[in-house]
Design a protein around this motif. Structure first.
Motif, mmCIF file in Angstrom:
data_model
loop_
_atom_site.group_PDB
_atom_site.id
_atom_site.type_symbol
_atom_site.label_atom_id
_atom_site.label_comp_id
_atom_site.label_asym_id
_atom_site.label_seq_id
_atom_site.Cartn_x
_atom_site.Cartn_y
_atom_site.Cartn_z
ATOM 1 N N PHE A 1 -6.074 -0.010 -10.869
ATOM 2 C CA PHE A 1 -5.976 0.774 -12.101
ATOM 3 C C PHE A 1 -6.682 0.026 -13.215
ATOM 4 N N VAL A 2 -7.219 0.751 -14.169
ATOM 5 C CA VAL A 2 -7.631 0.164 -15.444
ATOM 6 C C VAL A 2 -6.827 0.893 -16.510
ATOM 7 N N VAL A 3 -6.147 0.115 -17.345
ATOM 8 C CA VAL A 3 -5.284 0.679 -18.379
ATOM 9 C C VAL A 3 -5.824 0.261 -19.738
ATOM 10 N N SER A 4 -5.960 1.239 -20.626
ATOM 11 C CA SER A 4 -6.391 0.964 -22.000
ATOM 12 C C SER A 4 -5.761 2.005 -22.923
ATOM 13 N N MET A 5 -6.008 1.850 -24.195
ATOM 14 C CA MET A 5 -5.554 2.833 -25.187
ATOM 15 C C MET A 5 -6.613 3.905 -25.437
ATOM 16 N N ASP A 6 -7.752 3.802 -24.758
ATOM 17 C CA ASP A 6 -8.798 4.806 -24.931
ATOM 18 C C ASP A 6 -8.259 6.190 -24.591
ATOM 19 N N LEU A 7 -8.748 7.193 -25.272
ATOM 20 C CA LEU A 7 -8.357 8.563 -24.944
ATOM 21 C C LEU A 7 -8.846 8.905 -23.537
ATOM 22 N N PRO A 8 -8.121 9.732 -22.816
ATOM 23 C CA PRO A 8 -8.518 10.095 -21.453
ATOM 24 C C PRO A 8 -9.943 10.657 -21.375
ATOM 25 N N PHE A 9 -10.365 11.398 -22.393
ATOM 26 C CA PHE A 9 -11.708 11.991 -22.388
ATOM 27 C C PHE A 9 -12.768 10.888 -22.431
ATOM 28 N N ALA A 10 -12.539 9.866 -23.240
ATOM 29 C CA ALA A 10 -13.469 8.734 -23.329
ATOM 30 C C ALA A 10 -13.480 7.964 -22.008
ATOM 31 N N GLN A 11 -12.310 7.799 -21.393
ATOM 32 C CA GLN A 11 -12.250 7.126 -20.098
ATOM 33 C C GLN A 11 -13.057 7.902 -19.055
ATOM 34 N N GLY A 12 -12.922 9.212 -19.069
ATOM 35 C CA GLY A 12 -13.672 10.052 -18.139
ATOM 36 C C GLY A 12 -15.168 9.930 -18.332
ATOM 37 N N ARG A 13 -15.617 9.956 -19.586
ATOM 38 C CA ARG A 13 -17.054 9.799 -19.882
ATOM 39 C C ARG A 13 -17.549 8.438 -19.399
ATOM 40 N N PHE A 14 -16.764 7.388 -19.668
ATOM 41 C CA PHE A 14 -17.149 6.048 -19.255
ATOM 42 C C PHE A 14 -17.319 5.992 -17.736
ATOM 43 N N CYS A 15 -16.341 6.508 -17.005
ATOM 44 C CA CYS A 15 -16.398 6.478 -15.543
ATOM 45 C C CYS A 15 -17.600 7.257 -15.018
ATOM 46 N N SER A 16 -17.874 8.408 -15.608
ATOM 47 C CA SER A 16 -19.026 9.211 -15.183
ATOM 48 C C SER A 16 -20.333 8.470 -15.447
ATOM 49 N N ALA A 17 -20.471 7.911 -16.623
ATOM 50 C CA ALA A 17 -21.703 7.212 -17.004
ATOM 51 C C ALA A 17 -21.924 5.952 -16.175
ATOM 52 N N LEU B 1 1.535 7.086 -17.373
ATOM 53 C CA LEU B 1 0.360 7.070 -18.232
ATOM 54 C C LEU B 1 -0.427 8.362 -18.035
ATOM 55 N N VAL B 2 -1.508 8.501 -18.792
ATOM 56 C CA VAL B 2 -2.297 9.731 -18.768
ATOM 57 C C VAL B 2 -3.644 9.461 -18.102
ATOM 58 N N GLY B 3 -3.968 10.254 -17.089
ATOM 59 C CA GLY B 3 -5.243 10.132 -16.391
ATOM 60 C C GLY B 3 -6.374 10.786 -17.152
ATOM 61 N N LYS B 4 -7.599 10.524 -16.705
ATOM 62 C CA LYS B 4 -8.779 11.063 -17.400
ATOM 63 C C LYS B 4 -8.817 12.587 -17.373
ATOM 64 N N ASP B 5 -8.055 13.206 -16.449
ATOM 65 C CA ASP B 5 -7.961 14.664 -16.378
ATOM 66 C C ASP B 5 -6.651 15.176 -16.990
ATOM 67 N N LEU B 6 -5.972 14.320 -17.755
ATOM 68 C CA LEU B 6 -4.691 14.594 -18.418
ATOM 69 C C LEU B 6 -3.514 14.674 -17.451
ATOM 70 N N SER B 7 -3.730 14.265 -16.206
ATOM 71 C CA SER B 7 -2.626 14.210 -15.247
ATOM 72 C C SER B 7 -1.731 13.019 -15.571
ATOM 73 N N THR B 8 -0.547 12.998 -14.970
ATOM 74 C CA THR B 8 0.366 11.882 -15.142
ATOM 75 C C THR B 8 0.128 10.873 -14.030
ATOM 76 N N ILE B 9 0.003 9.609 -14.417
ATOM 77 C CA ILE B 9 -0.227 8.528 -13.465
ATOM 78 C C ILE B 9 0.934 7.552 -13.561
ATOM 79 N N GLU B 10 1.551 7.270 -12.418
ATOM 80 C CA GLU B 10 2.661 6.321 -12.376
ATOM 81 C C GLU B 10 2.136 4.954 -11.969
ATOM 82 N N ILE B 11 2.473 3.965 -12.790
ATOM 83 C CA ILE B 11 2.087 2.584 -12.518
ATOM 84 C C ILE B 11 3.355 1.755 -12.473
#
Length: 165
Positions: A79-95, A28-38
């Motif tokens: 892990f939390v997995v969703s279809m949200d774009l990584p950028f949106a996931q990053g914003r959510f985590c920061s907020a 999968l794709v991390g909030k920083d566009l890295s690859t995450i193995e689940i």
């Protein structure tokens, strides 16, 4: 088991997994566009918290609660997995101050949704993931599975934690 969205039955796409099945390895794709193995074998338990979108109240609550619980876990990765774009996931985590869990997006290939049998095939949420929780032991076996019967309801938060304690 029938899964519903606001009382209406929805179709799940992909392979249905069961307790003691091997957990499919998915990239999968991390909030920083890295690859995450689940999935598969890892050095810790994996709690895989699946939500339709972090932009909804129930999904945000579910993610916050697992983030709080994850702070005390030494033998598990959450892990939390969703279809949200990584950028949106990053914003959510920061907020939200989410820093104890790893967010991962399935937006590219929907591989997680298909491999774990939680991709919504119809309904207004078609193409998103159903609400679910999986626990994978270090040997790569599924030892807990909950696919919420009603997508708008929260999962059991304590049951997945009990199976790893």
């Amino acid at each position: 088991m029938a899964v519903k969205f606001k009382g209406n039955i929805v179709k799940l796409v992909g392979k249905e997994l069961h307790i003691s099945d091997d957990a499919p390895v998915v990239m999968l794709v991390g909030k920083d566009l890295s690859t995450i193995e689940i999935g598969g074998t890892q050095d810790k338990y994996q709690i895989i918290n699946v939500v339709p979108s972090l932009d909804t109240g129930v999904c945000a609550t579910q993610t916050r609660k697992f983030n709080q619980e994850a702070a005390s876990l030494k033998n598990a990765r959450v892990f939390v997995v969703s279809m949200d774009l990584p950028f949106a996931q990053g914003r959510f985590c920061s907020a939200e101050g989410i820093d104890n869990i790893c967010v991962a997006s399935d937006f590219r290939k929907k591989e997680f949704g298909k491999s774990y049998g939680v991709l919504l095939g119809d309904s207004p949420l078609e193409g998103l993931l159903s609400r679910a929780v999986f626990v994978v032991n270090p040997q790569g076996k599924i030892i807990y599975k909950e696919i919420c019967e009603e997508i708008t309801n929260e999962p059991d938060y304590q049951a997945p934690l009990r199976v790893i304690q």
